[in-house]
Design an enzyme around this catalytic site. Sequence first.
Site, PDB file in Angstrom:
ATOM      1  CG  ASP A 116      -7.806   6.902  11.335  1.00  0.00           C
ATOM      2  OD1 ASP A 116      -7.532   5.900  12.000  1.00  0.00           O
ATOM      3  OD2 ASP A 116      -7.386   8.064  11.978  1.00  0.00           O
ATOM      4  CG  HIS A 150      -5.564   7.880   5.955  1.00  0.00           C
ATOM      5  ND1 HIS A 150      -4.240   8.510   6.504  1.00  0.00           N
ATOM      6  CD2 HIS A 150      -6.444   8.551   6.890  1.00  0.00           C
ATOM      7  CE1 HIS A 150      -4.570   9.400   7.318  1.00  0.00           C
ATOM      8  NE2 HIS A 150      -5.988   9.595   7.576  1.00  0.00           N
TER       9      HIS A 150
HETATM   10 ZN   LIG Z   1      -9.426  10.945   9.697  1.00  0.00          ZN
END
Ligand SMILES: [Zn+2]
Length: 218
Positions: A9, A164
């Site tokens: 993400d 991430h």
């Molecule tokens: Zn996020």
Amino acid sequence: MKHVTLTFDNGPEPDVTPGVLDILAKENVPATFFVLGHKIDDPDRRKLAERAHAEGHWIGNHTFHHDTPLGRVEGPNVPEDEIGRTQELIGDLSHPDKFFRPFGGGGALGPHLLSRPVADFLTAGAYTCVLWNVIARDWADADGWVETAMEIMAPQDQSLVVIHDLPTGAMAHLPRFIDLVREGGGEFQQEFHPDFLPLTRGRVTGDLDACVTDPAAA
Ligand SMILES: [Zn+2]
């Protein structure tokens, strides 16, 4: 831990995403990248999403600004400004199921994820809402997230992992994470288990209401 799905993400990031893509290619792990609109608005960063797409990864929508969880913001233009605009920027890189991942602030699930207008926008636009069950806190614990994730995943048959591709240093441990999953008998799969999809191509397929702010309770 048998089935493990990886999602990245908040990217793409020029200093991180290419390295992540190299690792995924080398290890033959297909994944999904939930990108931010304000990042792929930059042509150089969009090229990274293009590369991910070309290498078989799926591209999903993770809002334009990633500022406040969408269940906590009001305003008639929020769905279009945060989701519609990002989807336009993703364009032909989008998976046909139009994957959208809400964000919870620290990874928490709950009614703060979506407002009713946002949920209606996703339904009308035939989006697929993708939740998760493994928050490794890689953003806060760049060197320890692998152990955190392994501990959460151990008793689960299905693990949908949020990490991430951000410049925190955490992705340096991605190869070790992949090795540990495989050593533990886990298998990577790109598909999202239906348990994590409260909305599938605009059809309610789970507890979507649990993700929607109740205006009466606000
Ligand atoms: Zn996020």
